[in-house]
Every structure is written in C-alpha cells, then in structure tokens.
Design a protein around this motif. Structure first.
Motif, PDB file in Angstrom:
ATOM      1  N   LYS A 110       0.815  -1.215   0.000  1.00 10.17           N
ATOM      2  CA  LYS A 110       0.000   0.000   0.000  1.00 10.17           C
ATOM      3  C   LYS A 110       0.855   1.274   0.000  1.00 10.17           C
ATOM      4  O   LYS A 110       0.479   2.293  -0.583  1.00 10.17           O
ATOM      5  CB  LYS A 110      -0.890  -0.040   1.259  1.00 10.17           C
ATOM      6  CG  LYS A 110      -2.005   0.968   1.290  1.00 10.17           C
ATOM      7  CD  LYS A 110      -2.854   0.715   2.538  1.00 10.17           C
ATOM      8  CE  LYS A 110      -3.839   1.827   2.784  1.00 10.17           C
ATOM      9  NZ  LYS A 110      -4.477   1.681   4.125  1.00 10.17           N
ATOM     10  N   GLU A 111       2.024   1.214   0.670  1.00  6.57           N
ATOM     11  CA  GLU A 111       2.851   2.413   0.848  1.00  6.57           C
ATOM     12  C   GLU A 111       3.395   2.963  -0.468  1.00  6.57           C
ATOM     13  O   GLU A 111       3.819   4.125  -0.527  1.00  6.57           O
ATOM     14  CB  GLU A 111       3.991   2.131   1.837  1.00  6.57           C
ATOM     15  CG  GLU A 111       5.220   1.422   1.265  1.00  6.57           C
ATOM     16  CD  GLU A 111       5.047  -0.094   1.093  1.00  6.57           C
ATOM     17  OE1 GLU A 111       3.936  -0.607   1.363  1.00  6.57           O
ATOM     18  OE2 GLU A 111       6.033  -0.751   0.687  1.00  6.57           O
ATOM     19  N   GLU A 121      -1.878  -5.765  -0.907  1.00  7.27           N
ATOM     20  CA  GLU A 121      -2.026  -5.649   0.548  1.00  7.27           C
ATOM     21  C   GLU A 121      -3.411  -6.146   0.975  1.00  7.27           C
ATOM     22  O   GLU A 121      -3.545  -6.840   1.989  1.00  7.27           O
ATOM     23  CB  GLU A 121      -1.773  -4.210   1.021  1.00  7.27           C
ATOM     24  CG  GLU A 121      -1.840  -4.094   2.545  1.00  7.27           C
ATOM     25  CD  GLU A 121      -1.083  -2.912   3.138  1.00  7.27           C
ATOM     26  OE1 GLU A 121      -0.023  -2.534   2.608  1.00  7.27           O
ATOM     27  OE2 GLU A 121      -1.562  -2.383   4.151  1.00  7.27           O
ATOM     28  N   LYS A 122      -4.422  -5.797   0.170  1.00  3.93           N
ATOM     29  CA  LYS A 122      -5.780  -6.280   0.449  1.00  3.93           C
ATOM     30  C   LYS A 122      -5.798  -7.810   0.415  1.00  3.93           C
ATOM     31  O   LYS A 122      -6.420  -8.458   1.281  1.00  3.93           O
ATOM     32  CB  LYS A 122      -6.723  -5.678  -0.615  1.00  3.93           C
ATOM     33  CG  LYS A 122      -8.153  -6.182  -0.615  1.00  3.93           C
ATOM     34  CD  LYS A 122      -8.999  -5.424   0.387  1.00  3.93           C
ATOM     35  CE  LYS A 122     -10.469  -5.855   0.336  1.00  3.93           C
ATOM     36  NZ  LYS A 122     -10.706  -7.285   0.592  1.00  3.93           N
ATOM     37  N   LYS A 125      -4.174  -9.392   3.424  1.00  4.59           N
ATOM     38  CA  LYS A 125      -5.051  -9.167   4.572  1.00  4.59           C
ATOM     39  C   LYS A 125      -6.169 -10.225   4.594  1.00  4.59           C
ATOM     40  O   LYS A 125      -6.498 -10.779   5.653  1.00  4.59           O
ATOM     41  CB  LYS A 125      -5.668  -7.773   4.425  1.00  4.59           C
ATOM     42  CG  LYS A 125      -5.799  -7.021   5.710  1.00  4.59           C
ATOM     43  CD  LYS A 125      -6.159  -5.579   5.442  1.00  4.59           C
ATOM     44  CE  LYS A 125      -7.030  -5.058   6.566  1.00  4.59           C
ATOM     45  NZ  LYS A 125      -7.254  -3.618   6.433  1.00  4.59           N
ATOM     46  N   ASN A 195       3.590  -1.526   7.931  1.00  7.00           N
ATOM     47  CA  ASN A 195       2.243  -1.096   7.540  1.00  7.00           C
ATOM     48  C   ASN A 195       1.177  -1.530   8.543  1.00  7.00           C
ATOM     49  O   ASN A 195       0.089  -0.968   8.561  1.00  7.00           O
ATOM     50  CB  ASN A 195       1.880  -1.646   6.155  1.00  7.00           C
ATOM     51  CG  ASN A 195       2.807  -1.125   5.058  1.00  7.00           C
ATOM     52  OD1 ASN A 195       3.833  -0.518   5.346  1.00  7.00           O
ATOM     53  ND2 ASN A 195       2.433  -1.370   3.804  1.00  7.00           N
ATOM     54  N   CYS A 197      -0.830  -4.096   8.641  1.00  9.67           N
ATOM     55  CA  CYS A 197      -2.099  -4.312   7.916  1.00  9.67           C
ATOM     56  C   CYS A 197      -2.968  -5.374   8.591  1.00  9.67           C
ATOM     57  O   CYS A 197      -4.172  -5.384   8.411  1.00  9.67           O
ATOM     58  CB  CYS A 197      -1.852  -4.590   6.441  1.00  9.67           C
ATOM     59  SG  CYS A 197      -1.746  -6.305   5.991  1.00  9.67           S
ATOM     60  N   ASP A 200      -1.813  -4.534  14.519  1.00  9.51           N
ATOM     61  CA  ASP A 200      -1.249  -3.182  14.650  1.00  9.51           C
ATOM     62  C   ASP A 200      -0.963  -2.866  16.111  1.00  9.51           C
ATOM     63  O   ASP A 200      -1.008  -3.755  16.964  1.00  9.51           O
ATOM     64  CB  ASP A 200      -2.083  -2.126  13.921  1.00  9.51           C
ATOM     65  CG  ASP A 200      -3.242  -1.591  14.740  1.00  9.51           C
ATOM     66  OD1 ASP A 200      -3.605  -2.233  15.739  1.00  9.51           O
ATOM     67  OD2 ASP A 200      -3.786  -0.523  14.366  1.00  9.51           O
ATOM     68  N   LYS A 225      -5.506   1.763  13.163  1.00  9.81           N
ATOM     69  CA  LYS A 225      -6.703   1.324  12.440  1.00  9.81           C
ATOM     70  C   LYS A 225      -7.980   1.679  13.195  1.00  9.81           C
ATOM     71  O   LYS A 225      -8.925   2.201  12.632  1.00  9.81           O
ATOM     72  CB  LYS A 225      -6.632  -0.193  12.191  1.00  9.81           C
ATOM     73  CG  LYS A 225      -5.710  -0.555  11.016  1.00  9.81           C
ATOM     74  CD  LYS A 225      -5.789  -2.026  10.671  1.00  9.81           C
ATOM     75  CE  LYS A 225      -5.254  -2.838  11.839  1.00  9.81           C
ATOM     76  NZ  LYS A 225      -5.039  -4.243  11.490  1.00  9.81           N
ATOM     77  N   THR A 262       4.435   3.917   5.264  1.00 10.26           N
ATOM     78  CA  THR A 262       3.695   2.718   5.662  1.00 10.26           C
ATOM     79  C   THR A 262       2.265   2.715   5.127  1.00 10.26           C
ATOM     80  O   THR A 262       1.460   1.878   5.526  1.00 10.26           O
ATOM     81  CB  THR A 262       3.635   2.578   7.213  1.00 10.26           C
ATOM     82  OG1 THR A 262       3.054   3.772   7.759  1.00 10.26           O
ATOM     83  CG2 THR A 262       5.029   2.393   7.788  1.00 10.26           C
ATOM     84  N   SER A 264      -0.043   4.506   5.885  1.00 17.50           N
ATOM     85  CA  SER A 264      -1.010   4.776   6.952  1.00 17.50           C
ATOM     86  C   SER A 264      -1.669   6.131   6.735  1.00 17.50           C
ATOM     87  O   SER A 264      -1.167   6.983   6.007  1.00 17.50           O
ATOM     88  CB  SER A 264      -0.321   4.795   8.316  1.00 17.50           C
ATOM     89  OG  SER A 264       0.394   3.608   8.544  1.00 17.50           O
TER      90      SER A 264
END
Lengths: 496, 496
Positions: A110-111, A121-122, A125, A195, A197, A200, A225, A262, A264
């Motif tokens: 994602k970064e 990244e999705k 996850k 990150n 993800c 956290d 998050k 990251t 974020s």
C-alpha cells in the motif's frame, strides 16, 4: 478489562523454530533475507532455523528446504522476504502447514501508492483473516525478543529488560536498540510492524498489557486502524504500565511522508492532541525524548511536584538553563532562606548565586562540598527534583573534579527512595574528539549506575517535565475517579 | 547614520600595552588575575605586560610594579581584578595616569542584590563618566582579539576571522570560542562585558558597525540600558552585517537568574518580540543555534526561498524529519515529476520514496548515484535548499559509503554560487565512543570545507529557517522602503 487476548500472540514471541522464506544463497552484509538467518545464528536462537530456497541445499551452514511444506517439523514463525507479488502463495502455504505466526519483511504494498501494491495488501489481509494469521508487517523488520534470542534486527542485546517498543519504522527500531543499549535501557520486546495491515499497535499493546516481562511501553506510530479501541486500551494500560508515544506525521509534510512510508493515514493533530489528553500517554517527539522519559521512569523515585533545583556553574549558563526549564514547564523556585544561608558559608557572594539556579563553581570542584550541596538541596522543602549540570572541559584538573562530583552523585542516587529524583546534564560546547570521548565515558558511567543523564539541561528538563506529567495525570485520575464515584452515589441516595 | 563613534573604542581593541592589577604571586590554573597575564603570554601579545602587585618584584617572569603610577610607560589597557571595595581607588589611578581603557574583571556589584554592591557599582559608574573611561564590565572576562593577540579568555585562536560576539556571560563567551573553533568559525572580536554598567551592547555594536574586520555580529544579552537606541542601531547595522541575538532571561525564572548574574533588567518577552520584529535581527536560543545560523551566513549562497529537499534514508526517519522541518517553518514540497521519474531509474519502488523526503538508501551508498541525486535536486525548480541526512553507523562498509558521499557533497558545494544552498545533518543515535568519534571527524571535515553541518535535521532546519528569514526580512524591507518613499512622495504631490 479490555485486555482479553493475552495468549493469542504468545507463540509469536516464543516460537520453537523459525523458517526464513526467500533466502539468497550469497549472504549480503546489509539487506537481503539472509540477514535474518545470520542474526538468529549470531543471537544463539536455540531452536531449528529453516532456510527456504528452491535452488539451494545448504545456506549459511544450514539444510535448506525448497518450500515450507518440505519442512519436517512444525514451524513456529515464518519470516517472508520474497518479492511482493510472490507473497500470497507463500501465505497460502502457511495456512496449509498450520503455521500461524508470520513476519512479512517484504515491502512494495500500500505504501507505494500504486494500484498493484494496494491490491496485494488487500489480498494478504484477506488470506491472513481466513487463516487467522498473526501477521507482523508487511514492510518491517519484525521481532526483537532478547530473552528468547529471537532477533531480526538491531544491536545484539546484552541481556533483557522490561521495556517494550512498538515501531512502524524498522530504522527507528534498529536505532533505538543501539541507542538504548548505550543508555543501559534493556528490552523485553521490540516489534517493528511497518504497515501493520493485520496486527497493529493495538494488538501488540493488548499482548504487552498482560506480559509480565514488560513494565514500560514505548511506541513510534504513524497511523492506527481503530482509534477508539486504541485510545481506550492505552488509557487503561497506562495506569499500570506507562505508555510513551511518538506519533510521526503530525504536520502536513510529515503526514505525506507517512503515506509514502507505511501507507497509513496519519490523522489530524487535533485528534492526537485529544488522544494524549484523554489517555495520559506520555508524548515524545524523538528517540532521545523517548529514552529520556524511559530512563526516568525506570530509575527515579516518583516525584512530589515539578519544582526543580538547578545546580551548575556560570551565570549565563544559569540564565539559559532557567529559561529552558521554564519553557519545558518546570518551576525553578528560589531556595529556602535556610538553604541559602548554609550554602553561603562556602559559596562566595561575588561571581556566584545561591538562589536557584545555584551557580556555584566551588561546590562542584570539591567532593565534600558537592556532597553537602546535595544534602542541602535534598532537604529543601521548596525542591522536588534536582538537576546537576556540568560541562566537560579539557583541563586535566577539571576532569579530576568531575570524577569526584560524579562519584558523589552516584552515591547520593544509590539511596534511591530516601532521596529526591536527580538527573545529570553533561554538556560540552566543543566538537573536540577527546573531549567528547571523555563526556561519553562519564555519561555511560552514570547510565550504568542508573542515573538519568542528558546531553543538555534542555533535554533533561523536557524529559523530566513529561515524566512528572505522567504522575500528575495518574493522581488527577484517581482523584477524579473518587469524585466520579461520589457523584454516582449521591443521586442514588436522593432517589432512595 | 547612527554610527558616530567608530574611533572612540579603537584603542580598547588595539592597546600598545596591558597592565594587570591584583595579580597573585602564585599562578592558579583556573581563576585568579594571574590567568590574564598567562593568557596574554600564551597568545604572544606583542606589547609590554605590567603585573601590578605591591608585594612582588617579579611575577610570571615579568617585572612587577607596586601600582599603576609606577609604570614608566603609557598603559593601553588596564585589567582590574582586585576585590570590589578596592576598585574605586584603582579607577582613580587610571584617571591620574591617563589610562582610558579598562577591563573590570571583579564581580560583587549590583548583581549581588546587596546595598553595598549596588552602591559600589554606582560609584565606579560615576568615576568612569568623570574620566570618560572605556570600561568593560564589571563581572566579566573582557576581550578576545585574535588579530592583536589580545586574549583574556577562551581557546587560543587559530587565526582571526570576521565574526564578532558580544556577551554578558563570560562562560558563554569562553564556550563559544571553543565550540566555534571546532566548527571553523573564526572571530574578529569577542567581548565579554558582564554587567555592562558603562559600555554596553549598544556601544560595542556601534564600534563593530564601522569595523572592517567584522561581517557578522552575534550577541548573548541579558539587559539593555537604552532600548530605543539599541533597536534603531540593530535595525540599521543588520542591513549590512547580520545581527544574531540570543536574549537570556525571557521567562520569569530566567529573568530572576539574570538579576543574580549581571544585575540587569531582563525586560518583558513582548518587548523583545517587538524588537525582533522591528529590527529583523535573527533570534537564537543557544550557542548551537547561534553557530548554525552563523555558519550558514558565512558559507551558503543567498536562498531563493524556504522549500527544502530532504535526502536521507529510512521511512520513519523521513517522517520525523519532515515533521521537524515543518515545525521549524520550512516547506518540504513534492519533487517535480521529471525529477521523480529520473530518480526512479535507480531508486527501487519498494522500501523507498522519491517524493520528498527522498528516502533512498541506494543513492547514498554509491558515489556516482549520490552525484546524480545532487544534480537532480539542484535542477528541480520546486527546491530552494538541500539537506542531506545520514546516520553514522558502525558497519565498516557503511563508513566507506559515507566517505564517498561526503566527498561528493564537498565537491558539489565547492561550486558555491552555481548550486543551491546545502547543509548536512550527521546524526548517530548511539553513545558509543568510537562511533561518535567517527561522526565528529566527518563533521569536522565538512566544517573545514565550509559545509554547514549539524548534529540532527531538527537543528539544521532551525538554523536554516532563521537564516532564510534574514534574507526574507531584508527583501521585504527593501520593498517596504520603496513603498514608504512612494507614500512620502504622494502626499507632497497632492500638497503642491
């Protein structure tokens, strides 16, 4: 209690074995996944280490395996360093062999701000959720658990301690492990989680809340998050275990850097100000501040207030230090008449001051007078904290004085709860190498003796002010708690 | 012009001989008036030195005289170190022999807060006025004039330069002489003038305004006798010679310390804020800030604006640095598309960023890529300033990279006015002695090459922001000046 899942992450921090996926056959001194195997070996990790590489039979003296499925034993922790597009199949393999603890080193998600990275990244996850993986990362350096000799980064530890550090930056986690060592701060756990993800800061803090080895929690955060869950948890944990938070990206420029780093969402400064107000978490703005507050929490008896006695040498320096302390929110009250009178018996009127700052060169140059001065400041009821400030010069005689002074200070601090909190500022306005080497040697001696030591009074005042603030918040909370209860009882009485 | 008296103080800074009154027969390594004789000797002061002591015939190899009247030749400068009550008769003696330049070292006057000290200070002020004495002090370390080998304190200079420093604190003057030397800042004059009861910062600044050897004036001030005259003078001088002012005692605690130190009236913070706004003097809060601004003024080409390119390594560090720069008032804009595209040809997407901060470890580790990166940042029209940030690590290979990088940077800066202003931040989160020694050696190398170098990006950003502010103020003034003239012309036109 909000702390429910003490055990879920227990295996992550205590794996019986580690597999490293994507190990290059030639070890590179910096970077590459071979570094993880080398660090585990250097730290003396007691369990088996499984390098995973389809093209090698032996790596760094260890039997290599073509894939995770080929490993004959259960794998306690999987470290993954294959390129980002190859990560999902490796995670699927983890699910197949029942490995639940993963450190995903790989960056490029994602970064990057790119579609492909966001999609990947999705995807990881989703896989992690399906397999209930304890996934650390991506884009991070992973775990540092000295007691278990589980080291993915940083200085090889010299024993373990009770300070934990959670960091979205691997570089800062590495830096802190180095810096803290020189200050004699020792760690229970450091987690570099990038990150964040899947797991956290909230998840790790939940674990640390129930971790008997952790007494103090530091964090370098870029984004969170679930802000509400995090805030409630920090507020609760902070009562028992001080939480020190360095939030990066509070400015517009920093916030943009957070997104490149990251991926974020940095969050507005106002929201984070409210977080600090509500939780009483100690706010730090650098590793130096984080370390300064941590040393104070570890070594100093709880303070009674924020009135500081500043003991040093030099009028201009006294003015500058008084200004610095005032700006950091500490008071520098005039010493009691009795203290001043007794000081005046050995501090000359001309060229000195016995008010506060105590500007008294003579008292710093003579061990006996130094001891007497510490005794007088300790006894003075207008003083809650003591800071001794001394520049490290080049004169051989001054160096002798300084050694004598430091021995007196260490002896004073050894009495611990019988004396007031004391810190030392050892500055030197020169960049001269021998002079700085002497300064560092003295600084390290103080650190080893458990005396918080700073490079300047400004830094000492900043750390001490934040440290006092922690106790003030907790006292206020306990007061408000009782008041809150009283208020609750009152209406019910009226109703009955 | 407000600068009228260039010549009045000329003799003070260039005396043909020096008498030291109150020299003890046994030289003490620190303190005592013998120190002044020893320092003049060590510096190689070319004129005669006359120790004055009624009980000695020879002191430190020099013929001693019982009093000033016994000295057979005119005395260019009289340094007085007798106890405070004995000062007035010595000053009367100065009047008798026609000695007009006096450095009054003795303390114990107004700053003690005692009646007797206040009375004595009034008395010496009266004598000085009667004899039109150029009196420096009391309660001060006096003069430091490298070109004339006239040294009363501080590091023995290695040549003279064009930076002047006026200080109400002898300790800070001493510290600055040491610190500045390690940064390759060289002085035209340093004056430690303590209570400033006769000559104060205004008088010395008036002299420096007409001193061809002085290009930049720094000051550590506690109080000012005539605020209006000082403000007008600073405003005028600052146009030609940047004036950097560290005002001590702006907080209540600091203000009280000021009164104990030099007996000055510190003045309200609001008054001093107005002073900085009106004069455009650069405000410093420490010697480190003073030196940082001074180095930038000495070595960097004038800036076009405050948009900074930050080039370093590490995502967390990039966030922290962007935050720090933003807080210091510098912009960290996204680099131009063309720059980013060219950077992307050698900076990997994963684990890096080419936006700004430029987080690109690879580019720092390879001299050729480092040179290319500097070229790209220099060419980017969104960038006014460049800061290179690098931690000094312990790895031998990293040290090689760092040497290569520093050579590239020095080569780049040698092109001076053809390239953008550049500064280096060399940090190290460790207190490890060998590591810090290496850092200082590199830092000193950069300083010798005229590259402003800082211990952290925070300090670099603070100094650069103040430095840019100087040019912004001057540009605005020139604009306002023209506007002001237009406004003046306008009404007269209407009237005619």
């Amino acid at each position: 209690s909000l702390v429910m899942q003490e055990s879920r992450l227990a295996g992550l921090f205590n794996p019986e074995s580690v597999a490293v996926v994507g190990v290059s056959r030639v070890a590179q001194p910096t970077g590459g996944t071979a570094q993880f195997v080398m660090r585990l070996q250097a730290a003396g990790f007691p369990g088996p280490i499984y390098p995973i590489n389809p093209q090698a039979s032996t790596i760094l003296g260890l039997k290599a395996y073509p894939n995770l499925r080929a490993v004959p034993q259960p794998v306690g922790l999987v470290i993954i360093g294959v390129p980002a597009p190859d990560v999902p199949p490796v995670l699927e393999e983890c699910l197949q062999i029942g490995a639940t603890n993963v450190h995903l080193y790989t960056a490029g998600f994602k970064e990057t701000g790119r579609k492909e990275g966001i999609r990947l990244e999705k995807q990881i996850k989703d896989i992690a959720a399906r397999g209930r993986l304890n996934l650390v990362g991506p884009n991070c350096m992973g775990l540092y658990v000295p007691a278990k000799k589980l080291i993915s980064f940083g200085a090889l530890p010299e024993g373990s301690g009770n300070v934990a550090f959670l960091s979205q930056s691997g570089g800062l986690a590495e830096d802190y492990s180095q810096y803290a060592r020189s200050l004699d701060i020792r760690f229970s756990k450091i987690v570099s989680f990038g990150n964040g993800c899947v797991l956290d800061a909230t998840d790790f803090l939940e674990y640390l809340a129930g971790d008997p080895e952790t007494r103090i929690v530091g964090m370098y955060l870029e984004g969170i998050k679930d802000g509400r869950r995090f805030t409630a948890l920090v507020r609760e944990v902070n009562r028992r275990k001080p939480v020190v938070v360095w939030k990066g990206g509070l400015t517009a420029s920093g916030s943009r850097a957070v997104s490149s780093h990251t991926g974020s969402l940095a969050g507005a400064e106002a929201v984070w100000n409210a977080f600090f107000e509500q939780t009483g978490a100690i706010q730090a703005g650098s590793l130096v501040e984080m370390a300064g507050v941590t040393k104070s929490l570890l070594h100093l008896p709880p303070p009674r207030g924020r009135r500081l006695a500043l003991w040093g040498s030099g009028g201009g320096s006294s003015v500058a230090l008084a200004d610095a302390c005032a700006r950091e929110g500490l008071e520098v009250p005039v010493l009691r008449r009795r203290t001043r009178q007794e000081l005046q018996s050995y501090v000359p009127i001309a060229g000195s001051s016995v008010r506060n700052p105590l500007d008294a060169t003579t008292s710093l140059r003579d061990s006996e007078l130094a001891g007497r001065t510490l005794h007088l400041l300790n006894r003075d009821s207008s003083v809650d904290l003591i800071v001794v400030n001394r520049n490290v010069g080049n004169h051989p005689e001054e160096q002798e004085h300084l050694k004598g002074l430091i021995d007196e200070v260490i002896g004073f601090c050894r009495q611990n709860h019988k004396v007031k909190p004391l810190a030392v500022a050892l500055g030197s306005p020169s960049q001269d190498i021998p002079q700085q080497s002497r300064r560092l040697a003295l600084s390290n001696q103080l650190a080893r003796a458990g005396v918080p030591v700073f490079d300047s009074v400004e830094l000492a005042a900043r750390a001490l002010s934040k440290w006092v603030g922690y106790y003030e918040f907790q006292r206020l909370q306990r007061g408000a708690g009782l008041l809150g209860q009283a208020r609750l009882r009152h209406p019910s009485r009226v109703a009955s």
